[in-house]
Design an enzyme around this catalytic site. Structure first.
Site, short mmCIF file in Angstrom:
data_model
loop_
_atom_site.label_atom_id
_atom_site.label_comp_id
_atom_site.label_asym_id
_atom_site.label_seq_id
_atom_site.Cartn_x
_atom_site.Cartn_y
_atom_site.Cartn_z
N ILE A 52 65.72 -91.17 -26.11
CA ILE A 52 67.11 -90.89 -25.69
C ILE A 52 67.95 -92.15 -25.89
CG2 ILE A 52 68.59 -90.16 -23.78
CD1 ILE A 52 66.11 -88.97 -22.42
N VAL A 104 64.02 -97.96 -22.74
CA VAL A 104 64.42 -97.05 -21.65
C VAL A 104 64.51 -95.62 -22.17
CG1 VAL A 104 66.16 -96.53 -19.89
CG2 VAL A 104 65.74 -98.91 -20.56
N GLY A 124 49.21 -90.41 -25.29
CA GLY A 124 49.92 -91.65 -25.63
C GLY A 124 51.15 -91.91 -24.78
N GLY A 140 56.02 -91.18 -26.33
CA GLY A 140 55.36 -90.62 -27.50
C GLY A 140 55.69 -91.40 -28.76
N GLU A 155 51.18 -96.07 -19.93
CA GLU A 155 51.12 -97.49 -20.27
C GLU A 155 49.66 -97.92 -20.40
OE1 GLU A 155 53.97 -99.45 -20.85
OE2 GLU A 155 54.63 -97.39 -20.85
N LYS A 186 62.63 -99.83 -16.22
CA LYS A 186 63.70 -99.18 -16.98
C LYS A 186 64.99 -99.13 -16.17
CE LYS A 186 60.30 -96.34 -19.37
NZ LYS A 186 59.48 -95.13 -19.24
N ASP A 224 56.83 -98.84 -13.99
CA ASP A 224 57.45 -98.61 -15.30
C ASP A 224 58.88 -98.07 -15.14
OD1 ASP A 224 57.21 -98.14 -18.35
OD2 ASP A 224 57.75 -96.15 -17.57
N ALA A 237 51.02 -107.24 -37.87
CA ALA A 237 49.99 -108.02 -37.18
C ALA A 237 49.36 -107.14 -36.12
CB ALA A 237 50.62 -109.25 -36.53
P1 NDP Z 1 49.51 -99.38 -27.86
O1 NDP Z 1 48.51 -99.95 -26.91
O2 NDP Z 1 49.27 -98.04 -28.41
O3 NDP Z 1 49.74 -100.39 -29.06
C1 NDP Z 1 49.73 -101.78 -28.93
C2 NDP Z 1 49.14 -102.36 -30.19
O4 NDP Z 1 49.25 -103.78 -30.14
C3 NDP Z 1 47.66 -102.04 -30.38
O5 NDP Z 1 47.42 -101.64 -31.68
C4 NDP Z 1 46.99 -103.38 -30.04
O6 NDP Z 1 45.77 -103.55 -30.73
C5 NDP Z 1 48.01 -104.34 -30.57
N1 NDP Z 1 47.87 -105.70 -30.03
C6 NDP Z 1 47.44 -106.07 -28.80
N2 NDP Z 1 47.44 -107.43 -28.70
C7 NDP Z 1 47.85 -107.90 -29.89
C8 NDP Z 1 48.04 -109.21 -30.43
N3 NDP Z 1 47.80 -110.29 -29.71
N4 NDP Z 1 48.45 -109.33 -31.70
C9 NDP Z 1 48.68 -108.23 -32.47
N5 NDP Z 1 48.52 -106.96 -32.01
C10 NDP Z 1 48.12 -106.80 -30.74
O7 NDP Z 1 50.92 -99.41 -27.09
P2 NDP Z 1 52.17 -98.48 -27.31
O8 NDP Z 1 52.46 -98.33 -28.75
O9 NDP Z 1 52.04 -97.26 -26.49
O10 NDP Z 1 53.31 -99.34 -26.61
C11 NDP Z 1 53.89 -100.46 -27.25
C12 NDP Z 1 55.11 -100.88 -26.45
O11 NDP Z 1 56.04 -99.81 -26.43
C13 NDP Z 1 54.84 -101.21 -24.98
O12 NDP Z 1 55.69 -102.24 -24.57
C14 NDP Z 1 55.20 -99.91 -24.27
O13 NDP Z 1 55.57 -100.12 -22.93
C15 NDP Z 1 56.38 -99.48 -25.09
N6 NDP Z 1 56.68 -98.06 -25.05
C16 NDP Z 1 55.70 -97.14 -25.26
C17 NDP Z 1 56.00 -95.80 -25.29
C18 NDP Z 1 54.97 -94.76 -25.53
O14 NDP Z 1 55.30 -93.57 -25.47
N7 NDP Z 1 53.72 -95.13 -25.79
C19 NDP Z 1 57.38 -95.33 -25.09
C20 NDP Z 1 58.35 -96.39 -24.89
C21 NDP Z 1 58.00 -97.70 -24.87
P3 NDP Z 1 44.40 -103.07 -30.01
O15 NDP Z 1 44.55 -101.60 -29.82
O16 NDP Z 1 43.38 -103.47 -30.98
O17 NDP Z 1 44.36 -103.82 -28.71
N1 HSE Z 2 54.57 -94.89 -19.98
C1 HSE Z 2 55.92 -94.55 -20.24
C2 HSE Z 2 56.22 -93.17 -19.71
C3 HSE Z 2 56.15 -94.58 -21.73
O1 HSE Z 2 55.29 -92.45 -19.33
O2 HSE Z 2 57.39 -92.82 -19.61
C4 HSE Z 2 57.59 -94.47 -22.10
O3 HSE Z 2 58.31 -95.58 -21.70
#
Ligand code: NDP
Ligand code: HSE
Length: 447
Positions: free
Chosen positions: A147, A143, A198, A313, A201, A216, A212, A54
């Site tokens: 790791i 977190v 990437g 990442g 946040e 954690k 953030d 989704a």
């Molecule tokens: P992104 O913003 O890259 O991805 C989120 C995705 O969710 C996007 O594709 C977005 O679509 C989609 N989305 C938003 N709203 C909805 C909805 N209502 N229904 C369905 N899809 C939706 O985020 P990340 O992948 O970077 O992060 C995801 C999670 O992982 C977060 O909680 C983040 O804190 C955590 N995280 C991230 C890390 C990282 O390195 N990036 C590392 C560790 C944890 P659209 O783009 O169209 O809005």
């Molecule tokens: N925004 C977070 C960071 C992603 O920079 O560490 C990983 O949780």
């Protein structure tokens, strides 16, 4: 109650996974799961496949999944689909993500999430709902990215009384501090690069203001000390007020400045704090650079242990998400009461140890003051510190530049309580020879 394994025939079926959000981490999860599917199935005991995604951008989601899975725009369809066994939440935040996680649990689905904001703020409610429904909620990726620190704290160190944890747990801020120091780049330029890569946040103020990291740290403290998640009690300070001058002076004194998350069990209660911290440059953790994370854990039996790796990442985080999928697949047949507890301690054995206010925390300090270059100034400052029973560990007095009548004094103190140093700073700032405010950065020897 959710149950995957009804009989042997059922045992052979693959685990069907629904993915909420195919952004940075979601796409990494899809790719790694597909690339390593055979090896993962051999470890899990059965195949694990993403059958539904989704995402708001369905065209991009279809392209990222090569048209191989069902893609929907409405995430509610996924969490109520009877064919889905495990829901992975990778949307982020605590709005829609919280609703969807609770709906998935109510529908008897296990949940994997990387969402530290959600777990740190609503974890207690989510775990209670999952406990009642007999499903699992796993959050290794929440977190320190790739790791396996949750696993280490919850299982590997289970014999220990954890004494303290100190970690570089935000890749974005560590990347910013490293690039600014090594390449002399501006804060805004490096932040943009972290966003492009990437790491950051969706709202990067969460990274740079320490939120953030505090999310954690809150999760780790709960697992280490068996207390409910209490993000609202954390002391949170980011790197936006940090000045290049202090980074340079710290180096001259043999220290590096890092954004550290620190939690410590003391006789009075639990410290829970995120702030820029001076660490001796000789410590391994002081040399953790770029988006890398490192977590030091001290247990009474094992002593100090250090966990290091990519904290952010696409694929590093996917590694942790998939580890949770495998864990759930392996453990789903166990009675809920025989599974590993979310916060390491059995739900009926949680402690009510208080989290200390910052004023009650004891640590060492770096102080920088801009003073008139006159006889007696240093004596006035040291007298104030001595009267407050604060002893000085090291000092640096800069020669005023030519034509200047003011200069910097930098002092490192031994340990004292935060309320003591605050009172002493107020008196120092009231001296007519001290110009402006005193810069205070906390210092940890980590030994
Ligand atoms: P992104 O913003 O890259 O991805 C989120 C995705 O969710 C996007 O594709 C977005 O679509 C989609 N989305 C938003 N709203 C909805 C909805 N209502 N229904 C369905 N899809 C939706 O985020 P990340 O992948 O970077 O992060 C995801 C999670 O992982 C977060 O909680 C983040 O804190 C955590 N995280 C991230 C890390 C990282 O390195 N990036 C590392 C560790 C944890 P659209 O783009 O169209 O809005
Ligand atoms: N925004 C977070 C960071 C992603 O920079 O560490 C990983 O949780």
């Amino acid at each position: 109650m959710a149950a995957f394994f009804i009989n042997d025939e059922d045992n052979m079926k693959s685990i069907k996974v629904g993915l909420l959000g195919i952004g940075t981490v979601g796409s990494g999860t899809f790719n790694v799961l597909k690339r390593n599917q055979e090896e993962i199935a051999r470890r899990a005991g059965r195949a694990i496949e993403i059958t539904m995604v989704a995402d708001l951008n369905t065209a991009r989601a279809t392209e990222l999944t090569n048209g191989e899975v069902k893609v929907v725009n409405d995430a509610n369809l996924l969490v109520s689909d009877p064919d889905i066994d495990i829901v992975i939440e990778l949307i982020g935040g605590y709005g829609i993500a919280k609703d969807l996680v609770l709906k998935a649990i109510a529908n008897g689905k296990h949940v994997v999430t990387a969402n530290k904001a959600l777990i740190a703020t609503h974890g207690n409610e989510i775990f209670k709902a999952a406990q009642e429904k007999g499903v699992m909620v796993a959050f290794e990726a929440a977190v320190a990215g790739g790791i396996p620190i949750i696993k280490a704290l919850r299982e590997g160190l289970t014999a220990n009384r954890i004494q303290w944890i100190a970690g570089i747990i935000n890749g974005t801020t560590n990347f910013i501090l490293s690039e600014m120091r090594d390449k002399g780049l501006d804060f805004d330029v490096v932040l943009k690069e972290a966003q492009r890569l990437g790491y950051a946040e969706a709202d990067p103020t969460f990274d740079i203001e320490g939120v953030d990291a505090a999310h954690k740290l809150t999760i780790m403290a709960s697992i280490a000390f068996g207390i409910p998640v209490q993000f609202d009690k954390a002391h949170v300070e980011g790197i936006t007020k940090l000045q290049a001058t202090d980074i340079r002076y710290a180096e001259q004194l043999g220290y590096r400045i890092k954004l550290l998350g620190i939690t410590r069990q003391t006789e009075q209660g639990i410290e829970l704090r995120v702030h820029p911290t001076l660490i001796p440059a000789t410590r391994l953790i002081a040399n953790v650079e770029g988006a890398m994370n490192a977590v030091m854990v001290r247990g009474d039996a094992v002593g100090e242990t250090l966990y290091y790796g990519k904290g952010a990442g696409s694929e590093p985080t996917a590694s942790a998400v998939i580890a949770d999928l495998v864990d759930i697949t392996r453990l789903a047949t166990a009675d809920p009461e025989h599974r590993v507890p979310y916060l390491a301690f059995q739900p009926n054995s949680m402690a009510d140890t208080p989290v200390l206010s910052m004023a009650d925390v004891t640590t060492s300090y770096y102080l920088r003051m801009h003073v008139a270059d006159k006889p007696g100034v240093l004596a006035d400052v040291t007298r104030i510190l001595a009267d407050s029973s604060i002893s000085i560990d090291a000092m640096l007095q800069k020669e005023p530049t030519e034509g200047e009548t003011q200069t910097d004094i930098i002092m490192l103190t031994h340990q004292t309580q935060e309320r003591n140093i605050e009172a002493a700073i107020a008196k120092i700032e009231a001296l007519s020879t001290v110009v402006g405010s005193v810069t205070k950065i906390r210092l940890e020897e980590l030994n």
